[in-house]
Design a protein around this motif. Structure first.
Motif, PDB file in Angstrom:
ATOM      1  N   ALA A 184      36.209  29.776  43.241  1.00  0.00           N
ATOM      2  CA  ALA A 184      36.460  31.100  42.650  1.00  0.00           C
ATOM      3  C   ALA A 184      35.132  31.833  42.540  1.00  0.00           C
ATOM      4  O   ALA A 184      34.677  32.470  43.487  1.00  0.00           O
ATOM      5  CB  ALA A 184      37.135  30.956  41.285  1.00  0.00           C
ATOM      6  N   ILE A 185      34.439  31.660  41.406  1.00  0.00           N
ATOM      7  CA  ILE A 185      33.204  32.435  41.165  1.00  0.00           C
ATOM      8  C   ILE A 185      32.103  32.083  42.164  1.00  0.00           C
ATOM      9  O   ILE A 185      31.248  32.909  42.461  1.00  0.00           O
ATOM     10  CB  ILE A 185      32.752  32.252  39.700  1.00  0.00           C
ATOM     11  CG1 ILE A 185      31.692  33.291  39.314  1.00  0.00           C
ATOM     12  CG2 ILE A 185      32.252  30.840  39.437  1.00  0.00           C
ATOM     13  CD1 ILE A 185      31.410  33.359  37.813  1.00  0.00           C
ATOM     14  N   GLY A 186      32.157  30.854  42.722  1.00  0.00           N
ATOM     15  CA  GLY A 186      31.059  30.418  43.588  1.00  0.00           C
ATOM     16  C   GLY A 186      31.400  30.386  45.070  1.00  0.00           C
ATOM     17  O   GLY A 186      30.725  29.708  45.853  1.00  0.00           O
ATOM     18  N   THR A 187      32.419  31.120  45.485  1.00  0.00           N
ATOM     19  CA  THR A 187      32.835  31.060  46.889  1.00  0.00           C
ATOM     20  C   THR A 187      31.706  31.465  47.842  1.00  0.00           C
ATOM     21  O   THR A 187      31.485  30.820  48.872  1.00  0.00           O
ATOM     22  CB  THR A 187      34.054  31.979  47.134  1.00  0.00           C
ATOM     23  OG1 THR A 187      34.983  31.772  46.076  1.00  0.00           O
ATOM     24  CG2 THR A 187      34.723  31.670  48.453  1.00  0.00           C
ATOM     25  N   ALA A 188      30.991  32.516  47.501  1.00  0.00           N
ATOM     26  CA  ALA A 188      29.909  32.976  48.392  1.00  0.00           C
ATOM     27  C   ALA A 188      28.838  31.897  48.521  1.00  0.00           C
ATOM     28  O   ALA A 188      28.360  31.613  49.624  1.00  0.00           O
ATOM     29  CB  ALA A 188      29.293  34.262  47.849  1.00  0.00           C
TER      30      ALA A 188
END
Ligand code: TPP
Ligand code: SF4
Ligand code: SF4
Ligand code: SF4
Lengths: 251, 78
Positions: A101-105
């Motif tokens: 989620a928040i760390g996909t990049a």
């Protein structure tokens, strides 16, 4: 006949109870990571990157160096440590909220750059630490506090992300596998895959990741045995276990 | 004589029963209701030590690393 020890408590765990709920998969995965660090002689030179999520508590009982970056930035911080001190063995441990989620990049680009780190990705299909919200990996129909009637993929909640399938095409990925810890055979397979991932980093081949399907009985509202069955029946059906890449080649 | 032996670190156990699902020989069970460890959990007990093969499947499943397993030597590590 003489008896010898074939399984014992890893010396990398402090002599106190672990901070996790009864039957939590994080305990099994932490145990496997620590057993391997010990068996492979990597513990003294290891930095364990703990994510934001339940396993943030790793530092409270693991006798290894632990670094705890901001939510989702685990692979970015792991990149910094590995590049500055390439002789350090880096275990980048993430939950599915942190990674998908928040760390996909961060995970996609660390993988694509072929950072020589090992990601241990614990997929429990929910946000455990914050009380059971829907994660990108929550199964269709699975209930969570933010989808009390079950995840409805057609109602704007989207489809669960298969992280291994998503990452396999990236050139920097050297080793990629998905395993499960819902039974002893799965736990043994998890250790085998994790050993290969660790060896990949030791050989300097590039990015390695093992996704582990793992129970969160508390936030699934299940008993520990029912949660094992949910992993074995529902999760493995959507997220097929197996190896995806070995030494940079697709399997 | 049993081929294996386990010892449970009772105060680390959380009574999750994952180990029990892995044991095919009926060696282990939770302590009777009402008996709890320092954490307040019903803990794992060895009820049929004579049946233990030392296969270590129970230890593979324990999220709390509470089980030590011995096996007759000459059979290699799990
Ligand atoms: C920047 C930021 N946003 C949100 C949060 C709140 N938060 C804490 S843990 C978490 C998700 C944890 O879920 P997961 O990564 O799946 O780990 P689990 O607890 O299930 O192991 C969230 C959203 C936070 N700590 N920081
Ligand atoms: S909330 Fe879930 S993931 Fe977190 S420690 Fe408890 S069982 Fe494990
Ligand atoms: S070592 Fe094997 S037989 Fe003995 S208690 Fe454990 S699972 Fe059962
Ligand atoms: S798996 Fe471990 S914590 Fe769970 S009941 Fe068995 S010994 Fe206790």
């Amino acid at each position: 006949m003489e008896m010898k020890i074939v399984a014992e408590r890893t010396k990398l765990w402090a002599d106190k109870p672990s901070p996790y709920c009864p039957g939590c998969g994080h305990g099994i995965v932490h145990r496997i990571v620590c057993e391997l660090l010990e068996e492979m002689g990597l513990a003294d030179n290891c930095v364990f990157m703990a994510p934001v999520g339940c396993s943030i508590l790793a530092y409270t009982f693991l006798n290894v160096d632990v670094c705890q970056p901001a939510h989702g930035r685990t692979p970015a911080a792991a990149t910094g440590i590995k590049r500055y001190r390439p002789d350090t063995f880096v275990v980048s441990y993430q939950g599915d909220g942190d990674l998908a989620a928040i760390g996909t990049a961060e995970i996609v680009h660390a993988a694509s750059r072929g950072e020589n780190i090992t990601t241990v990705f614990v997929n429990n299909a929910i946000y455990g630490m914050t009380g059971g919200q829907m994660a990108p990996t929550t199964l269709p129909g699975q209930k969570a506090t933010t989808c009390p009637d079950g995840r409805d993929v057609k109602a704007g909640m989207g489809y669960p992300i298969r992280v291994c399938e998503l990452l396999r095409s990236l050139g920097g990925v050297a080793y990629l596998a998905r395993t499960t810890v819902h039974d002893a055979a799965g736990a043994i397979q998890t250790k085998r895959a994790m050993r290969k991932a660790f060896e990949t980093q030791v050989r300097g081949e590039g990015f390695s990741l093992v996704e582990v399907l793992s129970p969160c009985p508390v936030n699934w509202g299940m008993g520990s045995l029912e949660a094992l069955r949910f992993v074995g029946e529902n999760m493995t059906a959507y997220y097929p276990p197996g190896e995806f890449k070995v030494s940079g080649a697709e399997v | 004589m049993a081929k294996g032996k386990i010892v449970v670190d009772i105060d680390k156990c959380k009574g999750c029963e994952l180990c029990i699902t892995a044991c095919r020989h009926g060696v282990i069970a939770l302590a009777p209701a009402g008996r709890a460890n320092v954490q307040g959990y019903r803990y794992l007990e060895v009820i049929h030590p004579e049946r233990c093969t030392g296969c270590a499947m129970c230890a593979q499943m324990c999220p709390d690393a509470a089980i030590t397993v011995w096996r007759e030597s000459g059979k290699g590590k799990a």
